[in-house]
Write a protein that holds these residues in place. Structure first.
Motif, short mmCIF file in Angstrom:
data_model
loop_
_atom_site.label_atom_id
_atom_site.label_comp_id
_atom_site.label_asym_id
_atom_site.label_seq_id
_atom_site.Cartn_x
_atom_site.Cartn_y
_atom_site.Cartn_z
N ILE A 1 -2.96 9.90 3.82
CA ILE A 1 -2.86 8.80 4.90
C ILE A 1 -3.13 7.41 3.98
CG2 ILE A 1 -4.08 8.32 7.14
CD1 ILE A 1 -4.35 10.87 7.16
N ILE A 2 -2.54 6.81 4.50
CA ILE A 2 -2.46 5.39 3.79
C ILE A 2 -3.37 4.22 5.44
CG2 ILE A 2 -1.36 2.45 3.83
CD1 ILE A 2 0.80 4.08 3.11
N LYS B 1 6.03 -12.73 7.21
CA LYS B 1 6.36 -11.23 6.35
C LYS B 1 5.26 -11.19 5.00
CE LYS B 1 10.07 -10.04 8.29
NZ LYS B 1 10.84 -8.41 8.54
N SER B 2 4.12 -12.07 4.53
CA SER B 2 3.77 -11.44 3.83
C SER B 2 2.54 -11.59 3.03
CB SER B 2 4.61 -12.22 1.99
OG SER B 2 5.88 -12.23 1.85
N PHE B 3 2.21 -11.09 4.33
CA PHE B 3 0.62 -10.54 4.65
C PHE B 3 0.20 -9.58 3.82
CE2 PHE B 3 3.06 -9.46 8.01
CZ PHE B 3 2.44 -8.11 8.37
N LYS B 4 -1.67 -8.96 4.07
CA LYS B 4 -2.24 -8.37 3.17
C LYS B 4 -1.43 -6.81 3.90
CE LYS B 4 -6.11 -5.78 2.89
NZ LYS B 4 -6.40 -4.90 1.77
N ASP B 5 -0.88 -5.74 3.75
CA ASP B 5 -0.62 -4.31 3.48
C ASP B 5 -0.09 -4.19 4.82
OD1 ASP B 5 -3.18 -3.47 2.91
OD2 ASP B 5 -4.12 -2.78 4.79
N SER B 6 1.49 -5.84 4.23
CA SER B 6 2.80 -5.77 4.20
C SER B 6 4.01 -4.80 4.26
CB SER B 6 3.22 -7.30 5.24
OG SER B 6 3.75 -7.87 3.66
N ILE B 7 3.51 -3.71 3.26
CA ILE B 7 4.68 -2.95 3.05
C ILE B 7 3.44 -1.85 3.22
CG2 ILE B 7 5.82 -2.43 1.27
CD1 ILE B 7 7.28 -4.59 2.03
N LEU B 8 3.82 -0.83 3.53
CA LEU B 8 3.31 0.68 3.49
C LEU B 8 4.66 1.25 2.75
CD1 LEU B 8 1.58 0.29 6.77
CD2 LEU B 8 1.07 -0.62 4.58
N GLN C 1 1.10 -1.21 0.04
CA GLN C 1 -0.24 -0.21 0.05
C GLN C 1 0.73 1.04 0.16
OE1 GLN C 1 -3.80 0.60 1.22
NE2 GLN C 1 -4.04 -0.95 2.51
N GLN C 2 0.80 1.76 -1.09
CA GLN C 2 1.69 3.35 -0.58
C GLN C 2 0.63 4.43 -1.28
OE1 GLN C 2 3.68 3.53 -4.17
NE2 GLN C 2 5.35 5.22 -3.23
N THR C 3 1.18 5.80 -0.59
CA THR C 3 0.58 6.95 -0.02
C THR C 3 1.03 8.70 -0.67
OG1 THR C 3 -0.29 9.05 1.39
CG2 THR C 3 2.00 7.67 2.17
#
Length: 211
Positions: free
Chosen positions: A48-49, A115-122, A41-43
């Motif tokens: 705001i994310i 590590k690789s779940f939903k929204d785990s990279i913001l 997810q990116q802002t």
């Protein structure tokens, strides 16, 4: 884009922190793992994310990191060559299910599930590198509800971003559009539902995350 390349234990104090927290060893060189693009997810600037938190798997920890965008395919390049392989930089969070990760490691199992779940990279907004050439010498931070939890400088990395890309490219083919996460400094900890996080990097970036 093919993957997110994550460099683990690239700040010595964080490696020591994990050793005390979950008994992890302190490696001679940082570790490498991957995340798929689907977890991002990116802002935009000043946005705001709105991020979700997994439930029923123990604590979810924040790991604030410098991230760079890769501009072209590569394989087995030198650190010097790697200097021309990035075009933009930002701050991001590598979210981690810490209790699950510790359990999987102790069981001798892979720990992708942690590590690789939903929204785990913001991700914060991208900044062109030409506009932020001193990024390694500029302090960055992550706060929760106004309290600073992590802060450091990129120059404190064990391997700088160019060395990280060269290191990863020894073993894996890198694709244009891939993202390099360069490791987190000490201060990782749990995020709760309702928390408001803030990524800040001098005058270049401020981005918020609402859980």
């Amino acid at each position: 884009m093919d993957k997110i390349i994550c460099i683990g234990k690239n700040y010595l104090e964080h490696a020591k922190e994990l050793n005390k927290m979950i008994g992890d060893s302190i490696p001679d060189k940082p570790v490498i793992f991957f995340k798929p693009p689907s977890v991002i997810q990116q802002t935009a600037h000043d946005g705001i994310i709105k991020a979700t938190l997994p439930q029923g798997h123990g604590q979810t920890h924040h790991e604030c990191e410098i991230a760079l965008r890769i501009t072209k395919d590569c394989h087995r390049i030198s650190p010097k060559e790697a200097e021309s392989y990035f075009d933009a930089v930002t701050l991001g969070l590598d979210m981690t299910l810490r209790d699950l990760q510790a359990h999987l490691k102790k069981s001798g199992h892979p720990w992708e599930m942690a590590k690789s779940f939903k929204d785990s990279i913001l991700l914060g907004p991208w900044i062109e590198l030409n506009d932020f050439k001193d990024f390694l010498n500029t302090e960055f931070s992550f706060s929760i509800n106004g309290e600073v939890k992590q802060k450091s400088f990129g120059k404190k990395m064990t391997l700088n971003p160019y060395e990280c890309l060269s290191y990863a490219s020894e073993y894996f083919e890198i694709k244009k559009g891939d993202i390099l996460f360069t490791g987190t400094p000490e201060g990782v900890g749990a995020v709760q539902r309702g928390d408001l996080g803030s990524l800040e990097w001098g005058s270049h970036l401020k981005s918020q995350i609402q859980w």
